[in-house]
Design a protein around this motif. Structure first.
Motif, PDB file in Angstrom:
ATOM      1  N   THR A 234       0.839  -1.188   0.000  1.00 36.94           N
ATOM      2  CA  THR A 234       0.000   0.000   0.000  1.00 36.94           C
ATOM      3  C   THR A 234       0.877   1.242   0.000  1.00 36.94           C
ATOM      4  N   THR A 235       0.569   2.182  -0.878  1.00 39.91           N
ATOM      5  CA  THR A 235       1.269   3.464  -0.889  1.00 39.91           C
ATOM      6  C   THR A 235       0.239   4.568  -0.725  1.00 39.91           C
ATOM      7  N   GLY A 236       0.583   5.567   0.062  1.00 44.93           N
ATOM      8  CA  GLY A 236      -0.327   6.674   0.292  1.00 44.93           C
ATOM      9  C   GLY A 236       0.417   7.961   0.532  1.00 44.93           C
TER      10      GLY A 236
ATOM     11  N   TYR B 195     -11.876  -1.308  -9.760  1.00 44.30           N
ATOM     12  CA  TYR B 195     -10.579  -1.862  -9.395  1.00 44.30           C
ATOM     13  C   TYR B 195     -10.212  -2.917 -10.432  1.00 44.30           C
TER      14      TYR B 195
ATOM     15  N   ASP C  44      -5.657  -4.882  -7.847  1.00 49.06           N
ATOM     16  CA  ASP C  44      -5.113  -3.531  -7.742  1.00 49.06           C
ATOM     17  C   ASP C  44      -6.250  -2.580  -7.404  1.00 49.06           C
TER      18      ASP C  44
ATOM     19  N   ASP D 263      -7.325   1.344  -6.107  1.00 51.40           N
ATOM     20  CA  ASP D 263      -6.973   2.748  -5.891  1.00 51.40           C
ATOM     21  C   ASP D 263      -8.150   3.439  -5.216  1.00 51.40           C
TER      22      ASP D 263
ATOM     23  N   SER E 265      -8.087   6.572  -4.025  1.00 52.23           N
ATOM     24  CA  SER E 265      -7.889   8.026  -4.008  1.00 52.23           C
ATOM     25  C   SER E 265      -9.182   8.780  -4.323  1.00 52.23           C
TER      26      SER E 265
ATOM     27  N   ARG F  84      -3.641  10.376  -1.730  1.00 53.20           N
ATOM     28  CA  ARG F  84      -3.546   9.202  -2.603  1.00 53.20           C
ATOM     29  C   ARG F  84      -3.439   7.948  -1.749  1.00 53.20           C
TER      30      ARG F  84
ATOM     31  N   ALA G   3      -3.333   3.640  -2.658  1.00 57.25           N
ATOM     32  CA  ALA G   3      -3.440   2.540  -3.618  1.00 57.25           C
ATOM     33  C   ALA G   3      -2.855   1.273  -3.003  1.00 57.25           C
ATOM     34  N   THR G   4      -3.497   0.151  -3.275  1.00 59.91           N
ATOM     35  CA  THR G   4      -3.088  -1.132  -2.709  1.00 59.91           C
ATOM     36  C   THR G   4      -3.027  -2.200  -3.796  1.00 59.91           C
ATOM     37  N   THR G   5      -1.972  -3.014  -3.755  1.00 59.11           N
ATOM     38  CA  THR G   5      -1.855  -4.178  -4.625  1.00 59.11           C
ATOM     39  C   THR G   5      -1.766  -5.425  -3.758  1.00 59.11           C
TER      40      THR G   5
END
Length: 286
Positions: free
Chosen positions: A59-61, A203, A218, A220, A222, A254, A256-258
């Motif tokens: 996860t990036t944010g 998604y 994947d 997102d 956001s 933002r 997003a998770t993979t």
């Protein structure tokens, strides 16, 4: 409540909701005539007919406020057995800005017991235990198929096929509210209008063509966070001078998770060490 703490609660609910939803909907969907939808449905059914699997999570944010940007990266590995549900997570969370970063490792066990999930976490050198009601979308969303508005092919290789799955925003609203209830977040003073007008949500899922099983999702969030921020800003209790600030923060947030699935039916038996259960101190999840 600070903006960072408030946002962290919203992000937690969004992540929890999407992980439960995307990873648990297969058996709740009835047969669908459309070939692409049916392919996705059957892939989910195969995934959740498994006895065990491995999962990686990234996860990036980011969140910007008054010219400063706070970034968050979470990487995790999870082994899970399905019935009864037992899982082991190892996660690393890095939070910081351009000048400083803080990294934290979390080891976690999750166990299904007596209609609840017991969550044992070690993040500060000691074990804590949280309990939440068993949250099972398979029981709550039998009409999930009605929420799917489209399944569109995105990409195809010799090994995999990628699809964009779109569902109606009203389903996501209900799912977010139930996730809040399951973690007692209704105790936090959120307006009933918080999750209105979220819009449709899309998604991506990746299917292994040889096994016809989901291998990646994947997600997102956001756009959903921007819609939630707009709802917060338009709440009548929010002072006029803060509305544009709140909208700006959430519109620039933002998340997003993979999620990648592997080791199907090939995960060693998960045993929660007795010392973990004995030494865990009860605490609230939120």
């Amino acid at each position: 409540m600070s903006r960072v703490k408030f946002l962290s609660k919203i992000i937690m609910v969004c992540l929890m909701t999407m992980l439960f939803s995307v990873c648990s909907i297969g058996n709740a969907i009835a047969a669908i005539n459309d070939d692409h939808k049916e392919l996705v449905v059957k892939a989910y059914e195969k995934l959740f007919a498994l006895k065990s699997y491995h999962m990686t999570l990234e996860t990036t944010g980011s969140m910007s406020f008054l010219g400063q940007t706070m970034n968050m990266v979470m990487n995790g590995e999870c082994d899970a057995q399905v019935k009864p549900m037992v899982a082991k997570n190892v996660m690393t969370i890095t939070v910081g800005d351009a000048s400083a970063k803080n990294e934290q490792k979390i080891v976690q066990y999750i166990e299904e017991t007596k209609g609840q999930f017991a969550i044992y976490s070690n993040m500060n050198g000691h074990w804590e235990k949280q309990s939440i009601p068993q949250y099972n979308p398979l029981d709550e969303y039998a009409n999930y198929s009605k929420a799917i508005t489209s399944v569109i092919p995105v990409e195809e290789t010799a090994e995999v096929a990628v699809f964009a799955v779109t569902m109606d925003g009203s389903y996501l609203k209900e799912n977010l509210e139930r996730a809040m209830n399951s973690t007692n977040m209704k105790k936090v003073s959120f307006s009933d209008e918080l999750f209105k007008n979220l819009g449709d949500f899309t998604y991506q899922v990746t299917i292994n063509k040889e096994t016809a099983t989901i291998v990646k999702s994947d997600i997102d969030m956001s756009g959903i966070l921007a819609a939630i921020g707009n709802n917060i800003a338009n709440d009548k209790v929010v002072p006029a001078e803060q509305k544009s600030i709140i909208q700006g923060v959430f519109s620039n947030t933002r998340l997003a998770t993979t999620v990648v699935f592997s080791k199907f039916n090939n995960v060693d038996k998960i045993v929660i060490p007795n010392e973990v259960k004995v030494n865990s101190l009860p605490t609230k999840l939120i």
